[in-house]
Design a protein around this motif. Sequence first.
Motif, PDB file in Angstrom:
ATOM      1  N   MET A   1      -7.045   9.726  -4.439  1.00 23.35           N
ATOM      2  CA  MET A   1      -6.490   9.735  -3.191  1.00 23.35           C
ATOM      3  C   MET A   1      -5.990  11.109  -2.714  1.00 23.35           C
ATOM      4  O   MET A   1      -6.323  11.168  -1.605  1.00 23.35           O
ATOM      5  CB  MET A   1      -5.502   8.617  -3.040  1.00 23.35           C
ATOM      6  CG  MET A   1      -5.920   7.220  -3.413  1.00 23.35           C
ATOM      7  SD  MET A   1      -7.560   6.697  -2.531  1.00 23.35           S
ATOM      8  CE  MET A   1      -6.751   6.490  -0.840  1.00 23.35           C
ATOM      9  N   LEU A   2      -5.457  11.837  -3.621  1.00 23.73           N
ATOM     10  CA  LEU A   2      -4.695  12.904  -3.138  1.00 23.73           C
ATOM     11  C   LEU A   2      -6.066  13.887  -2.656  1.00 23.73           C
ATOM     12  O   LEU A   2      -5.903  14.841  -1.799  1.00 23.73           O
ATOM     13  CB  LEU A   2      -3.964  13.557  -4.001  1.00 23.73           C
ATOM     14  CG  LEU A   2      -2.728  12.945  -4.436  1.00 23.73           C
ATOM     15  CD1 LEU A   2      -1.707  13.686  -5.456  1.00 23.73           C
ATOM     16  CD2 LEU A   2      -2.100  12.708  -3.097  1.00 23.73           C
ATOM     17  N   ARG A   3      -7.081  13.942  -3.730  1.00 24.01           N
ATOM     18  CA  ARG A   3      -8.303  14.775  -3.218  1.00 24.01           C
ATOM     19  C   ARG A   3      -8.970  14.465  -1.965  1.00 24.01           C
ATOM     20  O   ARG A   3      -9.371  15.595  -1.399  1.00 24.01           O
ATOM     21  CB  ARG A   3      -9.350  14.592  -4.484  1.00 24.01           C
ATOM     22  CG  ARG A   3      -8.916  14.807  -5.955  1.00 24.01           C
ATOM     23  CD  ARG A   3      -9.059  16.422  -6.029  1.00 24.01           C
ATOM     24  NE  ARG A   3     -10.587  16.650  -6.386  1.00 24.01           N
ATOM     25  CZ  ARG A   3     -11.026  17.940  -6.695  1.00 24.01           C
ATOM     26  NH1 ARG A   3     -10.053  18.913  -6.793  1.00 24.01           N
ATOM     27  NH2 ARG A   3     -12.170  18.061  -6.921  1.00 24.01           N
ATOM     28  N   VAL A   4      -8.813  13.118  -1.521  1.00 25.64           N
ATOM     29  CA  VAL A   4      -9.470  12.999  -0.254  1.00 25.64           C
ATOM     30  C   VAL A   4      -8.604  12.845   0.942  1.00 25.64           C
ATOM     31  O   VAL A   4      -8.990  12.818   2.064  1.00 25.64           O
ATOM     32  CB  VAL A   4     -10.370  11.560  -0.203  1.00 25.64           C
ATOM     33  CG1 VAL A   4     -11.474  11.676  -1.370  1.00 25.64           C
ATOM     34  CG2 VAL A   4      -9.537  10.461  -0.539  1.00 25.64           C
ATOM     35  N   GLY A   5      -7.281  13.153   0.689  1.00 22.58           N
ATOM     36  CA  GLY A   5      -6.191  13.069   1.789  1.00 22.58           C
ATOM     37  C   GLY A   5      -5.910  11.685   1.910  1.00 22.58           C
ATOM     38  O   GLY A   5      -5.409  11.537   3.359  1.00 22.58           O
ATOM     39  N   GLY A   6      -5.913  10.813   1.093  1.00 19.27           N
ATOM     40  CA  GLY A   6      -5.700   9.486   1.483  1.00 19.27           C
ATOM     41  C   GLY A   6      -4.181   9.141   1.155  1.00 19.27           C
ATOM     42  O   GLY A   6      -3.634  10.007   1.201  1.00 19.27           O
ATOM     43  N   THR A   7      -3.802   7.910   1.489  1.00 20.88           N
ATOM     44  CA  THR A   7      -2.454   7.319   1.000  1.00 20.88           C
ATOM     45  C   THR A   7      -2.435   6.734  -0.447  1.00 20.88           C
ATOM     46  O   THR A   7      -3.119   5.563  -0.465  1.00 20.88           O
ATOM     47  CB  THR A   7      -2.058   6.429   2.160  1.00 20.88           C
ATOM     48  OG1 THR A   7      -2.069   7.181   3.367  1.00 20.88           O
ATOM     49  CG2 THR A   7      -0.582   6.108   2.003  1.00 20.88           C
ATOM     50  N   VAL A   8      -1.154   7.026  -1.174  1.00 21.05           N
ATOM     51  CA  VAL A   8      -1.156   6.254  -2.247  1.00 21.05           C
ATOM     52  C   VAL A   8       0.186   5.353  -2.094  1.00 21.05           C
ATOM     53  O   VAL A   8       1.348   6.091  -1.673  1.00 21.05           O
ATOM     54  CB  VAL A   8      -1.017   7.082  -3.460  1.00 21.05           C
ATOM     55  CG1 VAL A   8      -0.708   6.234  -4.714  1.00 21.05           C
ATOM     56  CG2 VAL A   8      -2.244   8.045  -3.554  1.00 21.05           C
ATOM     57  N   ILE A   9       0.334   4.216  -2.484  1.00 21.40           N
ATOM     58  CA  ILE A   9       1.362   3.378  -2.262  1.00 21.40           C
ATOM     59  C   ILE A   9       1.853   3.024  -3.598  1.00 21.40           C
ATOM     60  O   ILE A   9       1.168   2.527  -4.456  1.00 21.40           O
ATOM     61  CB  ILE A   9       1.052   1.939  -1.652  1.00 21.40           C
ATOM     62  CG1 ILE A   9       0.401   2.442  -0.074  1.00 21.40           C
ATOM     63  CG2 ILE A   9       2.342   1.065  -1.451  1.00 21.40           C
ATOM     64  CD1 ILE A   9       0.148   0.951   0.423  1.00 21.40           C
ATOM     65  N   LEU A  10       3.089   3.436  -4.231  1.00 21.78           N
ATOM     66  CA  LEU A  10       3.467   3.232  -5.142  1.00 21.78           C
ATOM     67  C   LEU A  10       4.415   2.073  -5.544  1.00 21.78           C
ATOM     68  O   LEU A  10       5.628   1.754  -4.794  1.00 21.78           O
ATOM     69  CB  LEU A  10       4.136   4.614  -5.672  1.00 21.78           C
ATOM     70  CG  LEU A  10       3.806   5.821  -5.946  1.00 21.78           C
ATOM     71  CD1 LEU A  10       4.822   7.121  -5.972  1.00 21.78           C
ATOM     72  CD2 LEU A  10       2.689   6.094  -6.820  1.00 21.78           C
ATOM     73  N   ALA A  11       3.945   0.978  -6.458  1.00 21.71           N
ATOM     74  CA  ALA A  11       4.790  -0.056  -6.886  1.00 21.71           C
ATOM     75  C   ALA A  11       5.530   0.230  -8.158  1.00 21.71           C
ATOM     76  O   ALA A  11       4.860   0.559  -9.142  1.00 21.71           O
ATOM     77  CB  ALA A  11       3.474  -1.117  -7.154  1.00 21.71           C
ATOM     78  N   GLU A  12       6.817   0.472  -7.977  1.00 25.70           N
ATOM     79  CA  GLU A  12       7.674   0.723  -8.914  1.00 25.70           C
ATOM     80  C   GLU A  12       7.420  -0.166 -10.323  1.00 25.70           C
ATOM     81  O   GLU A  12       7.544   0.241 -11.429  1.00 25.70           O
ATOM     82  CB  GLU A  12       9.203   0.720  -8.370  1.00 25.70           C
ATOM     83  CG  GLU A  12      10.003   1.215  -9.585  1.00 25.70           C
ATOM     84  CD  GLU A  12      11.391   1.548  -9.155  1.00 25.70           C
ATOM     85  OE1 GLU A  12      12.339   1.645  -9.769  1.00 25.70           O
ATOM     86  OE2 GLU A  12      11.608   1.686  -8.016  1.00 25.70           O
ATOM     87  N   ARG A  13       7.400  -1.438  -9.993  1.00 25.11           N
ATOM     88  CA  ARG A  13       7.326  -2.479 -11.004  1.00 25.11           C
ATOM     89  C   ARG A  13       6.069  -3.391 -10.930  1.00 25.11           C
ATOM     90  O   ARG A  13       5.782  -3.415  -9.748  1.00 25.11           O
ATOM     91  CB  ARG A  13       8.587  -3.059 -11.183  1.00 25.11           C
ATOM     92  CG  ARG A  13       9.769  -2.405 -11.605  1.00 25.11           C
ATOM     93  CD  ARG A  13      10.968  -3.207 -11.502  1.00 25.11           C
ATOM     94  NE  ARG A  13      12.280  -2.549 -11.672  1.00 25.11           N
ATOM     95  CZ  ARG A  13      12.723  -1.882 -12.755  1.00 25.11           C
ATOM     96  NH1 ARG A  13      11.957  -2.130 -13.789  1.00 25.11           N
ATOM     97  NH2 ARG A  13      13.886  -1.060 -12.639  1.00 25.11           N
TER      98      ARG A  13
END
Length: 204
Positions: free
Chosen positions: A192-204
């Motif tokens: 996602m970083l390579r294409v400039g997208g968005t990553v949503i981090l689920a902590e658990r």
Amino acid sequence: YKLLSEYARLYAYGLQKLDVSPGDRVAVLLPNSIELATILLATINCGLALVPLSSASAPPQNEHILQTTSPKVLITNQELLHRIPAQCLQQISNIFVNGCSDTDFAAFSSLIDKTADKDCIVGSKDFGNNIALISFTSGTTGLPKGVAHTQMKLLDRADTFIRRMVLSQNDRSLLVMPAGRTIGFVCQFLAMLRVGGTVILAER
């Protein structure tokens, strides 16, 4: 992206000021979080090898991984610190704990070097052939086994995933598995970083 890049640069500069060299191991036991995201990028910038530990693993499994890789740096948080055997903590020279209330360890926030010159460049060297990630099997059939991944190998796998999934900057990815694990790191975080997208981090 600008803020993430800046924090990763400052953490990378902080890591470089420790007694570490390209190729040295950095063990990380953190939930999916902005702290983990910045450390993932910082280690890449420095040519260091990330050794992700699992909060689901028993202390003996984490002990085996730490004994096998001999990291010079350990980064974790107060909640997960008990997952690291005491004898391993004694063998690691640089330990940073997020939310630390124990004076025996340095606070994670102290790793970031805010005195770094804004023009300071890290990651300018070619670390493509350096080991970027050492992942371990779950150890269900024996002791966990390590697999080393170079930076170029990870990028090639991320680019393959991007092409197969036809990802773009308009896409979002919900990361529910540990970001430090190979599939989470490559197929969701790095891709996602390579294409400039968005990553949503689920902590658990």
